[in-house]
Design a protein around this motif. Structure first.
Motif, PDB file in Angstrom:
ATOM      1  N   CYS A 248      31.262 119.552  25.916  1.00 54.96           N
ATOM      2  CA  CYS A 248      32.326 119.861  24.951  1.00 54.96           C
ATOM      3  C   CYS A 248      31.758 120.522  23.695  1.00 54.96           C
ATOM      4  CB  CYS A 248      33.089 118.589  24.590  1.00 54.96           C
ATOM      5  SG  CYS A 248      34.181 117.980  25.896  1.00 54.96           S
ATOM      6  N   THR A 249      30.643 120.023  23.217  1.00 54.41           N
ATOM      7  CA  THR A 249      30.010 120.616  22.034  1.00 54.41           C
ATOM      8  C   THR A 249      29.568 122.050  22.323  1.00 54.41           C
ATOM      9  OG1 THR A 249      29.260 118.469  21.231  1.00 54.41           O
ATOM     10  CG2 THR A 249      28.085 120.399  20.420  1.00 54.41           C
ATOM     11  N   HIS A 250      28.995 122.260  23.487  1.00 55.32           N
ATOM     12  CA  HIS A 250      28.479 123.583  23.865  1.00 55.32           C
ATOM     13  C   HIS A 250      29.606 124.602  24.004  1.00 55.32           C
ATOM     14  CE1 HIS A 250      25.058 125.943  25.463  1.00 55.32           C
ATOM     15  NE2 HIS A 250      25.989 126.561  26.181  1.00 55.32           N
ATOM     16  N   THR A 251      30.760 124.164  24.464  1.00 50.11           N
ATOM     17  CA  THR A 251      31.868 125.082  24.728  1.00 50.11           C
ATOM     18  C   THR A 251      32.917 125.099  23.619  1.00 50.11           C
ATOM     19  OG1 THR A 251      33.057 123.368  25.968  1.00 50.11           O
ATOM     20  CG2 THR A 251      31.600 124.825  27.218  1.00 50.11           C
ATOM     21  N   GLY A 252      32.803 124.196  22.651  1.00 46.00           N
ATOM     22  CA  GLY A 252      33.806 124.103  21.600  1.00 46.00           C
ATOM     23  C   GLY A 252      35.135 123.572  22.090  1.00 46.00           C
ATOM     24  N   SER A 253      35.104 122.793  23.161  1.00 48.90           N
ATOM     25  CA  SER A 253      36.324 122.273  23.777  1.00 48.90           C
ATOM     26  C   SER A 253      36.531 120.803  23.446  1.00 48.90           C
ATOM     27  CB  SER A 253      36.263 122.430  25.302  1.00 48.90           C
ATOM     28  OG  SER A 253      36.024 123.755  25.685  1.00 48.90           O
ATOM     29  N   ARG A 254      37.762 120.382  23.540  1.00 44.41           N
ATOM     30  CA  ARG A 254      38.054 118.959  23.525  1.00 44.41           C
ATOM     31  C   ARG A 254      37.899 118.410  24.937  1.00 44.41           C
ATOM     32  NH1 ARG A 254      43.938 118.863  20.884  1.00 44.41           N
ATOM     33  NH2 ARG A 254      44.199 120.452  22.487  1.00 44.41           N
ATOM     34  N   GLY A 255      37.719 117.103  25.052  1.00 49.61           N
ATOM     35  CA  GLY A 255      37.535 116.532  26.374  1.00 49.61           C
ATOM     36  C   GLY A 255      38.196 115.176  26.504  1.00 49.61           C
ATOM     37  N   LEU A 256      38.465 114.796  27.747  1.00 46.94           N
ATOM     38  CA  LEU A 256      38.997 113.476  28.054  1.00 46.94           C
ATOM     39  C   LEU A 256      38.243 112.930  29.253  1.00 46.94           C
ATOM     40  CD1 LEU A 256      41.431 111.426  27.423  1.00 46.94           C
ATOM     41  CD2 LEU A 256      42.432 112.377  29.523  1.00 46.94           C
ATOM     42  N   VAL A 257      37.711 111.726  29.108  1.00 46.61           N
ATOM     43  CA  VAL A 257      37.128 111.003  30.234  1.00 46.61           C
ATOM     44  C   VAL A 257      37.942 109.733  30.436  1.00 46.61           C
ATOM     45  CG1 VAL A 257      34.782 111.909  30.017  1.00 46.61           C
ATOM     46  CG2 VAL A 257      35.442 109.899  28.712  1.00 46.61           C
ATOM     47  N   TYR A 258      38.011 109.271  31.675  1.00 49.00           N
ATOM     48  CA  TYR A 258      38.793 108.061  31.925  1.00 49.00           C
ATOM     49  C   TYR A 258      38.290 107.358  33.173  1.00 49.00           C
ATOM     50  CZ  TYR A 258      41.483 110.561  35.554  1.00 49.00           C
ATOM     51  OH  TYR A 258      41.868 111.250  36.678  1.00 49.00           O
ATOM     52  N   ASP A 259      38.575 106.069  33.251  1.00 50.93           N
ATOM     53  CA  ASP A 259      38.297 105.276  34.443  1.00 50.93           C
ATOM     54  C   ASP A 259      39.490 105.391  35.382  1.00 50.93           C
ATOM     55  OD1 ASP A 259      35.946 104.331  33.245  1.00 50.93           O
ATOM     56  OD2 ASP A 259      36.902 102.500  32.502  1.00 50.93           O
ATOM     57  N   ARG A 260      39.243 105.858  36.590  1.00 47.17           N
ATOM     58  CA  ARG A 260      40.348 105.939  37.533  1.00 47.17           C
ATOM     59  C   ARG A 260      40.807 104.534  37.940  1.00 47.17           C
ATOM     60  NH1 ARG A 260      37.097 109.776  39.895  1.00 47.17           N
ATOM     61  NH2 ARG A 260      36.868 108.574  41.816  1.00 47.17           N
ATOM     62  N   THR A 261      41.930 104.483  38.610  1.00 48.35           N
ATOM     63  CA  THR A 261      42.513 103.211  39.031  1.00 48.35           C
ATOM     64  C   THR A 261      41.491 102.361  39.792  1.00 48.35           C
ATOM     65  OG1 THR A 261      44.594 104.411  39.333  1.00 48.35           O
ATOM     66  CG2 THR A 261      44.463 102.160  40.212  1.00 48.35           C
ATOM     67  N   GLY A 262      41.330 101.106  39.346  1.00 57.00           N
ATOM     68  CA  GLY A 262      40.443 100.192  40.035  1.00 57.00           C
ATOM     69  C   GLY A 262      38.979 100.304  39.662  1.00 57.00           C
ATOM     70  N   TYR A 263      38.659 101.145  38.686  1.00 60.61           N
ATOM     71  CA  TYR A 263      37.278 101.328  38.240  1.00 60.61           C
ATOM     72  C   TYR A 263      37.131 100.946  36.771  1.00 60.61           C
ATOM     73  CZ  TYR A 263      36.591 104.230  42.433  1.00 60.61           C
ATOM     74  OH  TYR A 263      36.513 104.686  43.716  1.00 60.61           O
ATOM     75  N   GLY A 264      35.912 100.595  36.372  1.00 65.31           N
ATOM     76  CA  GLY A 264      35.638 100.348  34.959  1.00 65.31           C
ATOM     77  C   GLY A 264      36.603  99.361  34.352  1.00 65.31           C
ATOM     78  N   GLN A 265      37.271  99.789  33.284  1.00 67.20           N
ATOM     79  CA  GLN A 265      38.201  98.925  32.566  1.00 67.20           C
ATOM     80  C   GLN A 265      39.665  99.259  32.842  1.00 67.20           C
ATOM     81  OE1 GLN A 265      37.123  98.576  28.370  1.00 67.20           O
ATOM     82  NE2 GLN A 265      34.977  98.874  28.872  1.00 67.20           N
ATOM     83  N   SER A 266      39.923 100.078  33.840  1.00 73.56           N
ATOM     84  CA  SER A 266      41.307 100.341  34.229  1.00 73.56           C
ATOM     85  C   SER A 266      41.801  99.220  35.138  1.00 73.56           C
ATOM     86  CB  SER A 266      41.428 101.691  34.945  1.00 73.56           C
ATOM     87  OG  SER A 266      41.259 102.758  34.031  1.00 73.56           O
ATOM     88  N   SER A 267      43.109  99.150  35.298  1.00 74.21           N
ATOM     89  CA  SER A 267      43.678  98.082  36.115  1.00 74.21           C
ATOM     90  C   SER A 267      43.458  98.360  37.594  1.00 74.21           C
ATOM     91  CB  SER A 267      45.180  97.960  35.828  1.00 74.21           C
ATOM     92  OG  SER A 267      45.865  99.149  36.208  1.00 74.21           O
ATOM     93  N   PRO A 268      43.502  97.304  38.421  1.00 71.62           N
ATOM     94  CA  PRO A 268      43.352  97.495  39.876  1.00 71.62           C
ATOM     95  C   PRO A 268      44.530  98.273  40.450  1.00 71.62           C
ATOM     96  CG  PRO A 268      43.027  95.197  39.239  1.00 71.62           C
ATOM     97  CD  PRO A 268      43.611  95.891  38.049  1.00 71.62           C
ATOM     98  N   TRP A 269      44.370  98.707  41.675  1.00 71.45           N
ATOM     99  CA  TRP A 269      45.471  99.379  42.363  1.00 71.45           C
ATOM    100  C   TRP A 269      46.647  98.413  42.516  1.00 71.45           C
ATOM    101  CZ3 TRP A 269      46.122 104.360  44.103  1.00 71.45           C
ATOM    102  CH2 TRP A 269      45.017 105.197  44.018  1.00 71.45           C
ATOM    103  N   PRO A 270      47.858  98.859  42.226  1.00 75.72           N
ATOM    104  CA  PRO A 270      49.021  97.981  42.409  1.00 75.72           C
ATOM    105  C   PRO A 270      49.273  97.657  43.884  1.00 75.72           C
ATOM    106  CG  PRO A 270      49.697 100.211  41.803  1.00 75.72           C
ATOM    107  CD  PRO A 270      48.223 100.159  41.640  1.00 75.72           C
ATOM    108  N   ALA A 271      48.873  98.552  44.758  1.00 73.76           N
ATOM    109  CA  ALA A 271      48.931  98.323  46.200  1.00 73.76           C
ATOM    110  C   ALA A 271      47.775  99.094  46.816  1.00 73.76           C
ATOM    111  CB  ALA A 271      50.258  98.799  46.788  1.00 73.76           C
ATOM    112  N   ALA A 272      47.175  98.553  47.854  1.00 75.18           N
ATOM    113  CA  ALA A 272      46.004  99.185  48.452  1.00 75.18           C
ATOM    114  C   ALA A 272      46.327 100.608  48.909  1.00 75.18           C
ATOM    115  CB  ALA A 272      45.510  98.351  49.624  1.00 75.18           C
ATOM    116  N   PRO A 273      45.556 101.611  48.446  1.00 77.42           N
ATOM    117  CA  PRO A 273      45.866 103.001  48.803  1.00 77.42           C
ATOM    118  C   PRO A 273      45.327 103.417  50.158  1.00 77.42           C
ATOM    119  CG  PRO A 273      43.992 102.960  47.339  1.00 77.42           C
ATOM    120  CD  PRO A 273      44.448 101.522  47.489  1.00 77.42           C
ATOM    121  N   GLY A 274      44.393 102.637  50.704  1.00 73.32           N
ATOM    122  CA  GLY A 274      43.825 102.982  51.993  1.00 73.32           C
ATOM    123  C   GLY A 274      42.988 104.249  51.946  1.00 73.32           C
ATOM    124  N   LEU A 275      42.977 104.988  53.047  1.00 72.29           N
ATOM    125  CA  LEU A 275      42.112 106.151  53.175  1.00 72.29           C
ATOM    126  C   LEU A 275      42.574 107.338  52.337  1.00 72.29           C
ATOM    127  CD1 LEU A 275      41.441 106.175  57.045  1.00 72.29           C
ATOM    128  CD2 LEU A 275      40.250 104.913  55.237  1.00 72.29           C
TER     129      LEU A 275
END
Length: 262
Positions: free
Chosen positions: A50-77
Motif C-alpha cells: 500500500c505504501t509503495h503504490t499509494g493505495s488504501r488497503g483492507l485485510v480481513y479474516d475470512r469466515t472461520g479463521y482468525g478472529q472472525s466467527s465460525p461458519w453458520p453452516a458447514a460449507p463443504g467442498l
C-alpha cells in the motif's frame, strides 16, 4: 491500523484497514489470505504494498479463521465459491468499498478468480499469489504431510496462536476439502473464461503446493489481459519469500488500473 468487526446478518468478520490515508482516487487493495491464513500471517506485506503504490488497503479474516466467527453452516467442498459469490460481495458493500483490486494468496487467489468471474462492477483487477486453478498431485501430497503435522506434530499449536478456537474447524475445512476424492478448487473451464478484467498471476518456481501448470491454465483460459510471473528461488509464499520482486511486479501491474484501465 486498529481492528474492527463487520457484522453481516449471518457472521461477524474481523478486518483491518491498511494505509487508510492513501489516495482516494486509487482502487482499494483487498487482501485475501491463504487456506490457513489470517490478518497477521500476511506480516508487513499489505502495508509495504500500500505504501509503495499509494493505495488504501483492507485485510480481513475470512469466515472461520482468525478472529472472525465460525461458519453458520458447514460449507463443504464449495467453501471458496461461497466466499466469492456470497460473503465477499456483502463484505465490500458493508465497508463501503466501491473500487478495488483483489490480492489473493493461495486459496485467497482462487477466491479472487471465482469472484472476478461474476463480473462485479467494483473490481478493476486481480493479483494472485500461488493461486490454484486445479488440484495437482503435488498439492495433495503436501496437504497429507500438513495433516500429519497437525495431528501428531506442533502445527496445531502454531496455528492456534493465530486462530484460537477456530483452529480445528479451519484446518479440517481446508484439509478435508483438498483431500476429498475428485476435489477441484474451482470450475476452471466454466469460470475463468468469464474473467475480463486484467489478471496478474504470480507463483514461486519451487512451490510445494503447485506447478507452473497453474499459471498456464489461468493465462490460457481468462478472457481478458493476463500476465504471469514465475519467481525463482521461491516456494508457496512469493510475497514473503521474495517481497521486493513481488512488490515491484504488482506495483507496475496495478499502476494503470482504475484510471484509464488497460
Amino acid at each position: 491500523m486498529a481492528d474492527f468487526h463487520v457484522d453481516l446478518p449471518d457472521r461477524r468478520i474481523r478486518a483491518r484497514w491498511i494505509s487508510r490515508d492513501g489516495s482516494s482516487s486509487r482502487p482499494t487493495l483487498v487482501f485475501l489470505h491463504e487456506g490457513l491464513g489470517c490478518v497477521e500471517m500476511w506480516r508487513d506485506f499489505p502495508a509495504r504494498l500500500c505504501t509503495h503504490t499509494g493505495s488504501r488497503g483492507l485485510v480481513y479474516d475470512r469466515t472461520g479463521y482468525g478472529q472472525s466467527s465460525p461458519w453458520p453452516a458447514a460449507p463443504g467442498l464449495r467453501y471458496m465459491e461461497i466466499e466469492a459469490d456470497d460473503v465477499l460481495p456483502r463484505l465490500l458493500a458493508a465497508v463501503g468499498i466501491t473500487d478495488c483490486i483483489l490480492v489473493g494468496h493461495s486459496d485467497g487467489g482462487t477466491i479472487a478468480l471465482n469472484y472476478a468471474a461474476t463480473g462485479p462492477a467494483p473490481l478493476h483487477g486481480v493479483v494472485t499469489l500461488a493461486a490454484h486453478a486445479i488440484n495437482e498431485p503435488v498439492c495433495v501430497a503436501s496437504i497429507v504431510k500438513a495433516k500429519a503435522a497437525f495431528e501428531t506434530g506442533d502445527l496445531r499449536a502454531r496455528l492456534a496462536r493465530y486462530h484460537g478456537s477456530n483452529v480445528d474447524g479451519a484446518f479440517r475445512l481446508w484439509s478435508d476439502a483438498w483431500l476429498a476424492p475428485g476435489f477441484e478448487p474451482m470450475d476452471a473451464a466454466g469460470r475463468l473464461p468469464g474473467i475480463e478484467i486484467p489478471v496478474q498471476a504470480i507463483q514461486g518456481e519451487d512451490d510445494e503446493y503447485g506447478s507452473e501448470l497453474q499459471l498456464g491454465i489461468i493465462a490460457g483460459k481468462v478472457a481478458g489481459y493476463c500476465e504471469t510471473r514465475l519467481i525463482p528461488d521461491c516456494g508457496h509464499s512469493p510475497h514473503l519469500q521474495q517481497p521486493e520482486r513481488v512488490i515491484t511486479e504488482i506495483a507496475r501491474f496495478i499502476g494503470p488500473l482504475g484510471s484509464e484501465g488497460m
